[in-house]
Design a protein around this motif. Structure first.
Motif, PDB file in Angstrom:
ATOM      1  N   GLU A 386       0.540   4.194  27.187  1.00 23.79           N
ATOM      2  CA  GLU A 386      -0.733   4.512  27.822  1.00 23.79           C
ATOM      3  C   GLU A 386      -1.143   5.977  27.673  1.00 23.79           C
ATOM      4  O   GLU A 386      -2.324   6.293  27.573  1.00 23.79           O
ATOM      5  CB  GLU A 386      -0.671   4.148  29.316  1.00 23.79           C
ATOM      6  CG  GLU A 386      -0.573   2.651  29.585  1.00 23.79           C
ATOM      7  CD  GLU A 386      -1.759   1.866  29.035  1.00 23.79           C
ATOM      8  OE1 GLU A 386      -2.893   2.342  29.181  1.00 23.79           O
ATOM      9  OE2 GLU A 386      -1.536   0.796  28.435  1.00 23.79           O
ATOM     10  N   ASP A 387      -0.170   6.869  27.653  1.00 22.74           N
ATOM     11  CA  ASP A 387      -0.522   8.287  27.632  1.00 22.74           C
ATOM     12  C   ASP A 387      -0.187   8.978  26.310  1.00 22.74           C
ATOM     13  O   ASP A 387      -0.114  10.196  26.232  1.00 22.74           O
ATOM     14  CB  ASP A 387       0.182   9.030  28.775  1.00 22.74           C
ATOM     15  CG  ASP A 387       1.702   8.937  28.673  1.00 22.74           C
ATOM     16  OD1 ASP A 387       2.196   8.130  27.855  1.00 22.74           O
ATOM     17  OD2 ASP A 387       2.390   9.675  29.406  1.00 22.74           O
ATOM     18  N   VAL A 388       0.034   8.195  25.244  1.00 20.09           N
ATOM     19  CA  VAL A 388       0.351   8.830  23.954  1.00 20.09           C
ATOM     20  C   VAL A 388      -0.883   9.567  23.431  1.00 20.09           C
ATOM     21  O   VAL A 388      -2.015   9.113  23.589  1.00 20.09           O
ATOM     22  CB  VAL A 388       0.837   7.806  22.909  1.00 20.09           C
ATOM     23  CG1 VAL A 388       2.159   7.204  23.332  1.00 20.09           C
ATOM     24  CG2 VAL A 388      -0.189   6.710  22.678  1.00 20.09           C
ATOM     25  N   GLU A 389      -0.641  10.710  22.815  1.00 17.07           N
ATOM     26  CA  GLU A 389      -1.738  11.555  22.370  1.00 17.07           C
ATOM     27  C   GLU A 389      -1.799  11.714  20.857  1.00 17.07           C
ATOM     28  O   GLU A 389      -2.725  12.354  20.343  1.00 17.07           O
ATOM     29  CB  GLU A 389      -1.615  12.938  23.021  1.00 17.07           C
ATOM     30  CG  GLU A 389      -1.702  12.892  24.546  1.00 17.07           C
ATOM     31  CD  GLU A 389      -1.526  14.257  25.173  1.00 17.07           C
ATOM     32  OE1 GLU A 389      -1.145  15.200  24.429  1.00 17.07           O
ATOM     33  OE2 GLU A 389      -1.768  14.391  26.386  1.00 17.07           O
ATOM     34  N   SER A 390      -0.832  11.147  20.154  1.00 15.05           N
ATOM     35  CA  SER A 390      -0.829  11.275  18.701  1.00 15.05           C
ATOM     36  C   SER A 390      -0.116  10.088  18.080  1.00 15.05           C
ATOM     37  O   SER A 390       0.640   9.373  18.750  1.00 15.05           O
ATOM     38  CB  SER A 390      -0.117  12.569  18.276  1.00 15.05           C
ATOM     39  OG  SER A 390       1.273  12.492  18.582  1.00 15.05           O
TER      40      SER A 390
END
Length: 410
Positions: A386-390
């Protein structure tokens, strides 16, 4: 050109699309036509090219089906077979397994029921294609949507067993795929007979290789735990040792027999030196790793970076529940990632997808999300994503976190 005039066409959109053989897409999309992928790309591009197509919006990510390149479904009925002691070697474990098979006396229906349940479990975890190896014919499982390629595994560690195996093979139909178990359990003559048959019928040939150091000792000197094991089972009727080889050139022995080519899958491959890896690479043979089974049996850790350095992208397999309590390809990825932190998560994921598809000769259908391939792919969801940024962070979590909370087939 818009495809809106063809109702079967539709779009799947997700925050992440992982094609495997190309760059991970943020806010990506896949266009499918019934059973075939038509296009993969950024949703902004896909929606502009096909504005009238219906869109199914998915959370999480879209991923190609996983490929389990080595499993023994028929052993599912026996459950986990533990070595007798903490200091037991692989031969001790084999003895316990054989005793379980000989004493349990399961019916074919019971073996099939357990195998069918395991096959369904594999499908539910995202396995779309698997290579199953067994010593009996358990038939097919029409109720399991996974494609299962079955190999009938022959053993012939003695002259008498070799002759019996050859006679058995002669009665098989041409459609029955046959393979050999391992260099330590299959005579050179039987290896050549089986490989010739596979080559003539363009079938896969899978063999357990370099799983234990005593394999080389048996072939070169007639010593080690396998030698003692075979002496107990077959007496003096043995073709081992093989003249002209030493304990470090088992792969060269197979190459001299004509075993290694692009349809050969070498399973386990823990104890290989650089020259043996080069021989496998030059022969364009494939390698399948089973880290969970290796850890369970304490047989060692594969030299993964050396394989990759020689241009070999291994496939991944779970082996059977007898030597791997999890039988979970997601756990195989996680274990491999922990054992080899310098290897990229993208490479690990490739092993569980395109690596297996290539090894099985099915890369035109499986292994990646590309135009022309099967539209049977996965929608995976997990709080971890849910909070992956890459894309790098996503691949790391995919390969280290184990099976996602939700695996849905699209």
């Amino acid at each position: 050109m818009s495809l809106s005039s063809k109702p079967p066409f539709r779009i799947y959109r997700a925050p992440w699309v992982v094609p495997v053989t190309s760059q991970v897409l943020f806010d990506g999309a896949i266009v499918v036509d019934n059973e075939t992928i038509v296009a993969v790309g950024a949703y902004s591009d896909i929606s502009r090219l096909h504005p009238d197509l219906s869109v199914t919006v998915c959370s999480g990510g879209l991923l190609p089906a996983l490929v389990n390149c080595h499993i023994h479904l028929e052993l599912s009925v026996y459950g986990v077979i533990y070595p007798p002691t903490q200091t037991s070697n692989m031969c001790d474990w084999i003895k316990v397994l054989l005793q379980a098979r000989e004493q349990a006396n399961f019916s074919l229906d019971e073996i099939r029921a357990a195998a069918k349940k395991m096959a369904q479990t594999q499908y539910d975890s995202g396995i779309g294609l698997m290579l199953d190896t067994g010593n009996i014919d358990i038939g097919t499982f029409d109720s399991c949507p996974s494609e299962i390629y079955s190999l009938y595994e022959m053993l012939g560690p003695s002259k008498a067993a070799t002759q019996k195996a050859i006679e058995t093979i002669e009665h098989f139909s041409a459609e029955q795929s046959v393979t050999a178990h391992a260099p330590y359990s299959t005579s050179p003559n039987l290896l050549k007979v089986i490989k010739k048959r596979c080559r003539n019928q363009e079938q896969l040939f899978s063999i357990h290789l370099a799983e234990n150091l005593d394999e080389g000792l048996l072939l070169s000197k007639g010593e080690g735990c396998f030698a003692r094991f075979l002496q107990d089972r077959t007496g003096s009727d043995s073709p081992f040792p093989i003249p002209g080889i030493d304990s470090s050139t088992v792969v060269e022995y197979l190459q001299r027999l004509g075993i290694l080519d692009s349809k050969t899958i070498c399973v386990h491959c823990i104890h290989l030196n650089d020259e043996e890896i080069k021989i496998i690479a030059d022969a364009e043979a494939h390698v399948c790793l089973c880290p969970g089974s290796n850890k369970f049996l304490s047989v060692g850790t594969v030299r993964l970076q050396a394989l990759l350095d020689h241009g070999i992208l291994p496939a991944l397999g779970t082996d059977s529940i007898a030597s791997n309590p999890s039988v979970d390809l997601w756990q195989e990825m996680a274990l491999l990632r922990k054992e080899h932190p310098a290897v990229s998560p993208g490479s690990i994921l490739s092993m569980a997808t395109i690596g297996g598809a290539r090894a099985m000769g099915r890369a035109n259908d499986y292994g990646s999300l590309e135009a022309g391939k099967t539209a049977r792919f996965l929608n995976i969801q997990d709080q971890e994503y849910e909070d992956v940024e890459s894309s790098e962070q996503l691949l790391e979590r995919l390969t280290i976190s184990g099976k996602p909370e939700s695996v849905k087939w699209l």
